[in-house]
Design a protein around this motif. Structure first.
Motif, PDB file in Angstrom:
ATOM      1  N   ILE A 269       7.184  -9.609  36.787  1.00 24.89           N
ATOM      2  CA  ILE A 269       6.228 -10.058  37.795  1.00 24.89           C
ATOM      3  C   ILE A 269       5.677  -8.899  38.616  1.00 24.89           C
ATOM      4  O   ILE A 269       4.536  -8.943  39.086  1.00 24.89           O
ATOM      5  CB  ILE A 269       6.898 -11.118  38.707  1.00 24.89           C
ATOM      6  CG1 ILE A 269       7.256 -12.367  37.885  1.00 24.89           C
ATOM      7  CG2 ILE A 269       6.004 -11.499  39.876  1.00 24.89           C
ATOM      8  CD1 ILE A 269       8.092 -13.383  38.631  1.00 24.89           C
TER       9      ILE A 269
ATOM     10  N   GLU B  37      12.436 -17.321  40.441  1.00 18.36           N
ATOM     11  CA  GLU B  37      11.047 -17.042  40.050  1.00 18.36           C
ATOM     12  C   GLU B  37      10.059 -17.288  41.184  1.00 18.36           C
ATOM     13  O   GLU B  37       9.206 -16.416  41.452  1.00 18.36           O
ATOM     14  CB  GLU B  37      10.665 -17.834  38.801  1.00 18.36           C
ATOM     15  CG  GLU B  37       9.310 -17.427  38.253  1.00 18.36           C
ATOM     16  CD  GLU B  37       9.142 -17.765  36.780  1.00 18.36           C
ATOM     17  OE1 GLU B  37       8.049 -17.516  36.248  1.00 18.36           O
ATOM     18  OE2 GLU B  37      10.094 -18.267  36.167  1.00 18.36           O
TER      19      GLU B  37
ATOM     20  N   GLU C  94       7.766 -14.266  42.896  1.00 15.50           N
ATOM     21  CA  GLU C  94       6.312 -14.434  42.955  1.00 15.50           C
ATOM     22  C   GLU C  94       5.819 -14.304  44.397  1.00 15.50           C
ATOM     23  O   GLU C  94       4.773 -13.692  44.650  1.00 15.50           O
ATOM     24  CB  GLU C  94       5.918 -15.789  42.370  1.00 15.50           C
ATOM     25  CG  GLU C  94       6.085 -15.862  40.854  1.00 15.50           C
ATOM     26  CD  GLU C  94       5.859 -17.254  40.301  1.00 15.50           C
ATOM     27  OE1 GLU C  94       5.800 -18.215  41.096  1.00 15.50           O
ATOM     28  OE2 GLU C  94       5.742 -17.387  39.063  1.00 15.50           O
TER      29      GLU C  94
ATOM     30  N   ARG D 210       5.789 -10.681  45.312  1.00 23.78           N
ATOM     31  CA  ARG D 210       4.568 -10.062  44.770  1.00 23.78           C
ATOM     32  C   ARG D 210       3.377 -10.321  45.674  1.00 23.78           C
ATOM     33  O   ARG D 210       2.607  -9.393  45.984  1.00 23.78           O
ATOM     34  CB  ARG D 210       4.308 -10.626  43.368  1.00 23.78           C
ATOM     35  CG  ARG D 210       2.995 -10.156  42.738  1.00 23.78           C
ATOM     36  CD  ARG D 210       2.580 -11.104  41.617  1.00 23.78           C
ATOM     37  NE  ARG D 210       2.377 -12.460  42.116  1.00 23.78           N
ATOM     38  CZ  ARG D 210       2.413 -13.549  41.344  1.00 23.78           C
ATOM     39  NH1 ARG D 210       2.653 -13.454  40.052  1.00 23.78           N
ATOM     40  NH2 ARG D 210       2.208 -14.762  41.871  1.00 23.78           N
TER      41      ARG D 210
END
Length: 218
Positions: A26, A205, A209, A212
């Motif tokens: 990611i 996850e 994310e 990010r």
């Protein structure tokens, strides 16, 4: 050009590998550094030792800051409530890996079931969901359960028994919930072994994310 560095603070070694894999996928090109104190969860359940936890976390976050990390992410729900005060004191963003999961749970239903294998993780996760629900302006019903015997099983190396016990809890609670939340990242394998008619959420996850997106916004 200096590569951006992020730091992960773990309370269990089992999470380091999955976090590293997700981060490389990611956040390609970002360098990560890991800090581990694998006695924190145990000590949170000990009246004499619990008071030492925040200071130990502060030392680790300070080490990450001194190593030029631009952000720290706490990968354990048991310690997520320390994120804001640590960030304020040390002047570095400290994120909770489970916050994005909580936001998804709140958005997906008014009946939320939370499952954990440790009581020290269950209570903070339930409080986090209530906090994020308040931010969203909703008031879901939240039921929670500790799966007895599952943590002992996985600690003893019996992942199959852990997954069987957690899977049974998922199937039972999913019958009366709109969404099921697994409070610990280490429980994710159990979700893969069952099929239910509602979302079963884990933290890793969605958390990476959100990390990010945070880096992109900065």
């Amino acid at each position: 050009m200096t590569t951006e560095r992020i730091a992960f603070l773990h309370t269990g070694a089992v999470v380091i590998g999955p976090v590293a894999e997700l981060t490389s996928r990611i956040l390609p090109g970002v360098e990560s550094v890991n800090y581990l104190d694998d006695k924190i969860v145990k000590d949170l359940g000990d009246a004499e030792r619990a008071s030492s936890v925040e200071g130990r976390l502060e030392d680790l976050v300070r080490a990450a800051r001194d190593a030029q990390a631009s952000v720290v992410m706490l990968t354990c729900s048991s310690i997520s409530e320390f994120a804001a005060p640590l960030s304020e004191r040390l002047g570095i963003p400290v994120l909770r890996i489970d916050e994005a999961m909580a936001d998804r749970a709140v958005a997906q239903g008014s009946r939320i079931a939370v499952i954990a294998t440790l009581s020290t993780t269950l209570a903070p996760t339930t409080r986090l969901i209530a906090e994020r629900a308040a931010v969203a302006g909703v008031a879901p019903s939240i039921v929670s359960e500790v799966v007895e015997g599952a943590f002992a099983a996985v600690s003893g190396g019996d992942r199959g028994e852990h997954d069987r016990l957690v899977g049974a809890a998922i199937e039972r609670l999913a019958a009366t919930a709109d969404v099921v939340v697994l409070a610990q990242a280490s429980m994710a394998s159990a979700a893969d072994a069952v099929s239910v008619g509602v979302p079963v959420l884990t933290s890793l996850e969605p958390g990476i994310e959100r990390l990010r997106d945070t880096l992109a916004a900065a």
